[in-house]
Design an enzyme around this catalytic site. Structure first.
Site, PDB file in Angstrom:
ATOM      1  N   SER A 125     -84.274 -64.070  27.721  1.00 19.53           N
ATOM      2  CA  SER A 125     -82.824 -63.883  27.637  1.00 19.53           C
ATOM      3  C   SER A 125     -82.500 -62.421  27.388  1.00 19.53           C
ATOM      4  O   SER A 125     -82.888 -61.850  26.364  1.00 19.53           O
ATOM      5  CB  SER A 125     -82.255 -64.739  26.501  1.00 19.53           C
ATOM      6  OG  SER A 125     -80.915 -64.366  26.277  1.00 19.53           O
ATOM      7  N   HIS A 133     -83.087 -65.179  31.864  1.00 19.57           N
ATOM      8  CA  HIS A 133     -81.961 -66.010  31.413  1.00 19.57           C
ATOM      9  C   HIS A 133     -80.714 -65.151  31.194  1.00 19.57           C
ATOM     10  O   HIS A 133     -80.745 -64.168  30.449  1.00 19.57           O
ATOM     11  CB  HIS A 133     -82.393 -66.692  30.110  1.00 19.57           C
ATOM     12  CG  HIS A 133     -81.423 -67.677  29.548  1.00 19.57           C
ATOM     13  ND1 HIS A 133     -81.382 -69.004  29.938  1.00 19.57           N
ATOM     14  CD2 HIS A 133     -80.473 -67.556  28.586  1.00 19.57           C
ATOM     15  CE1 HIS A 133     -80.458 -69.641  29.245  1.00 19.57           C
ATOM     16  NE2 HIS A 133     -79.879 -68.784  28.423  1.00 19.57           N
ATOM     17  N   ASP A 175     -76.921 -65.139  29.835  1.00 19.45           N
ATOM     18  CA  ASP A 175     -75.929 -65.833  29.013  1.00 19.45           C
ATOM     19  C   ASP A 175     -74.535 -65.355  29.379  1.00 19.45           C
ATOM     20  O   ASP A 175     -74.130 -64.249  29.014  1.00 19.45           O
ATOM     21  CB  ASP A 175     -76.209 -65.558  27.535  1.00 19.45           C
ATOM     22  CG  ASP A 175     -77.390 -66.369  27.053  1.00 19.45           C
ATOM     23  OD1 ASP A 175     -77.404 -67.588  27.292  1.00 19.45           O
ATOM     24  OD2 ASP A 175     -78.297 -65.787  26.437  1.00 19.45           O
ATOM     25  N   MET A 183     -70.683 -65.603  28.898  1.00 19.32           N
ATOM     26  CA  MET A 183     -69.702 -66.070  27.900  1.00 19.32           C
ATOM     27  C   MET A 183     -68.328 -65.536  28.282  1.00 19.32           C
ATOM     28  O   MET A 183     -68.197 -64.369  28.664  1.00 19.32           O
ATOM     29  CB  MET A 183     -70.087 -65.551  26.506  1.00 19.32           C
ATOM     30  CG  MET A 183     -71.503 -65.918  26.094  1.00 19.32           C
ATOM     31  SD  MET A 183     -71.826 -65.433  24.386  1.00 19.32           S
ATOM     32  CE  MET A 183     -73.602 -65.729  24.299  1.00 19.32           C
ATOM     33  N   HIS A 206     -76.881 -69.359  32.422  1.00 20.76           N
ATOM     34  CA  HIS A 206     -76.353 -70.282  31.409  1.00 20.76           C
ATOM     35  C   HIS A 206     -74.871 -69.976  31.224  1.00 20.76           C
ATOM     36  O   HIS A 206     -74.502 -68.989  30.589  1.00 20.76           O
ATOM     37  CB  HIS A 206     -77.144 -70.071  30.100  1.00 20.76           C
ATOM     38  CG  HIS A 206     -76.658 -70.892  28.965  1.00 20.76           C
ATOM     39  ND1 HIS A 206     -77.029 -70.641  27.651  1.00 20.76           N
ATOM     40  CD2 HIS A 206     -75.838 -71.975  28.902  1.00 20.76           C
ATOM     41  CE1 HIS A 206     -76.459 -71.523  26.847  1.00 20.76           C
ATOM     42  NE2 HIS A 206     -75.722 -72.337  27.579  1.00 20.76           N
ATOM     43  N   MET A 210     -71.583 -70.333  29.550  1.00 20.81           N
ATOM     44  CA  MET A 210     -70.856 -70.793  28.356  1.00 20.81           C
ATOM     45  C   MET A 210     -69.401 -70.441  28.594  1.00 20.81           C
ATOM     46  O   MET A 210     -68.855 -69.483  28.034  1.00 20.81           O
ATOM     47  CB  MET A 210     -71.428 -70.096  27.107  1.00 20.81           C
ATOM     48  CG  MET A 210     -72.759 -70.694  26.685  1.00 20.81           C
ATOM     49  SD  MET A 210     -73.668 -69.644  25.544  1.00 20.81           S
ATOM     50  CE  MET A 210     -74.479 -68.589  26.725  1.00 20.81           C
ATOM     51  N   MET A 242     -79.244 -77.030  23.467  1.00 23.38           N
ATOM     52  CA  MET A 242     -79.056 -75.825  22.652  1.00 23.38           C
ATOM     53  C   MET A 242     -79.659 -76.062  21.275  1.00 23.38           C
ATOM     54  O   MET A 242     -79.375 -77.083  20.632  1.00 23.38           O
ATOM     55  CB  MET A 242     -77.564 -75.501  22.497  1.00 23.38           C
ATOM     56  CG  MET A 242     -76.859 -75.008  23.748  1.00 23.38           C
ATOM     57  SD  MET A 242     -77.493 -73.465  24.394  1.00 23.38           S
ATOM     58  CE  MET A 242     -77.163 -72.319  23.047  1.00 23.38           C
ATOM     59  N   ASP A 270     -82.838 -73.417  23.866  1.00 23.35           N
ATOM     60  CA  ASP A 270     -82.256 -72.071  23.849  1.00 23.35           C
ATOM     61  C   ASP A 270     -81.734 -71.758  22.458  1.00 23.35           C
ATOM     62  O   ASP A 270     -80.766 -72.371  22.002  1.00 23.35           O
ATOM     63  CB  ASP A 270     -81.121 -72.044  24.888  1.00 23.35           C
ATOM     64  CG  ASP A 270     -80.512 -70.674  25.079  1.00 23.35           C
ATOM     65  OD1 ASP A 270     -81.026 -69.703  24.502  1.00 23.35           O
ATOM     66  OD2 ASP A 270     -79.520 -70.593  25.832  1.00 23.35           O
TER      67      ASP A 270
HETATM   68  C1  DX5 Z   1     -76.947 -68.175  22.610  1.00 22.55           C
HETATM   69  C2  DX5 Z   1     -77.662 -67.901  23.902  1.00 22.55           C
HETATM   70  C3  DX5 Z   1     -79.140 -67.714  23.842  1.00 22.55           C
HETATM   71  C4  DX5 Z   1     -79.640 -66.553  23.056  1.00 22.55           C
HETATM   72  C5  DX5 Z   1     -81.004 -66.895  22.537  1.00 22.55           C
HETATM   73  O1  DX5 Z   1     -75.613 -68.480  22.896  1.00 22.55           O
HETATM   74  O2  DX5 Z   1     -77.434 -68.981  24.792  1.00 22.55           O
HETATM   75  O3  DX5 Z   1     -79.696 -67.625  25.153  1.00 22.55           O
HETATM   76  O4  DX5 Z   1     -79.713 -65.372  23.804  1.00 22.55           O
HETATM   77  O5  DX5 Z   1     -81.367 -65.832  21.784  1.00 22.55           O
HETATM   78  P1  DX5 Z   1     -82.438 -65.867  20.615  1.00 22.55           P
HETATM   79  O6  DX5 Z   1     -83.766 -66.052  21.262  1.00 22.55           O
HETATM   80  O7  DX5 Z   1     -82.235 -64.523  20.028  1.00 22.55           O
HETATM   81  O8  DX5 Z   1     -82.079 -66.977  19.682  1.00 22.55           O
HETATM   82 ZN    ZN Z   2     -78.545 -69.154  26.801  1.00 19.97          ZN
END
Ligand code: DX5
Ligand code: ZN
Length: 212
Positions: A9, A34, A36, A38, A67, A69, A138, A172
């Site tokens: 990620s 990955h 993220d 948002m 991913h 969100m 999650m 995740d």
């Molecule tokens: C949280 C994200 C994760 C995050 C995981 O909303 O979806 O992908 O980057 O990061 P770590 O490994 O730092 O928990």
């Molecule tokens: Zn994620």
């Protein structure tokens, strides 16, 4: 059970040097990258959109694991598919008809994943598991990297693995060698890790330690 895959990620990488972060991930042996996404509504933060994925695409041969969100995933799937995503995962808690979104992702020639937050019961995603290529459970609240692993998610991983013995199950949040072993034992096979990987001095060794 499918083979163990590590998805790096970039959320907590050095975003001022994104190409460098992608190169580190490429060289580490993590087969997936990955993203993220948002939107400032489904979660408070705003991160990056499909234009960033498109910019990264020529610099990696990794499987691009998006991913979403976001509140309205149907507004994003074509953009991310066109930008070069390989897997597009959206939340069962978002504002959409999950069956339609899965069909739309498949029609664009991409793999589809359905995600649930730590407080959401498996029953919410259950009607869509058969059509989806992956279920994302999650293991922290979506929104930030660097949080602690939520123990109560282990039971949900076991529950989904019992329902879908051959499907990819992704976890995740809060993944390090200790939690990796436990989620693998519970049945997860795609492990997302950000903080642990990017803070490691030797990322290849870190990837190996998560695979077990
Ligand atoms: C949280 C994200 C994760 C995050 C995981 O909303 O979806 O992908 O980057 O990061 P770590 O490994 O730092 O928990
Ligand atoms: Zn994620």
């Amino acid at each position: 059970m499918p083979e163990t895959i590590i998805s790096a990620s970039i959320l907590n990488s050095d975003l001022s040097n994104l190409r460098g972060a992608v190169k580190r991930a490429n060289d580490s042996g993590a087969g997936w990258l990955h993203f993220d996404v948002m939107d400032g509504e489904f979660v408070q933060q705003i991160t990056f959109g499909s234009s960033v994925l498109e910019a990264v695409k020529p610099h990696t041969s990794a499987f691009l694991d998006v991913h979403l969100m976001v509140t309205h995933p149907q507004r994003q799937v074509k953009l991310f598919a066109d930008a070069g995503a390989d897997m597009i995962t959206f939340h069962a808690e978002s504002y959409c008809d999950p069956a339609k979104v899965i069909d739309e992702i498949h029609a664009l020639g991409k793999k589809a994943g359905i995600a649930i937050k730590p407080g959401t019961h498996v029953v919410t995603a259950r009607p869509y598991i058969a059509a989806a290529d992956m279920v994302l459970i999650m293991t922290v609240e979506p929104g930030y990297g660097g949080q602690g692993f939520i123990e109560s998610t282990l039971g949900k991983i076991r529950e989904v693995r019992a329902l879908a013995p051959d499907k990819d199950i992704e976890v995740d949040g809060g993944i390090n060698p200790e939690t990796a072993e436990r989620v693998r034992e519970a049945g997860a096979n795609v492990l997302v890790a950000g903080t642990y990987l990017f803070r490691s001095a030797d990322m290849s060794e870190a990837v190996r330690s998560l695979k077990g």
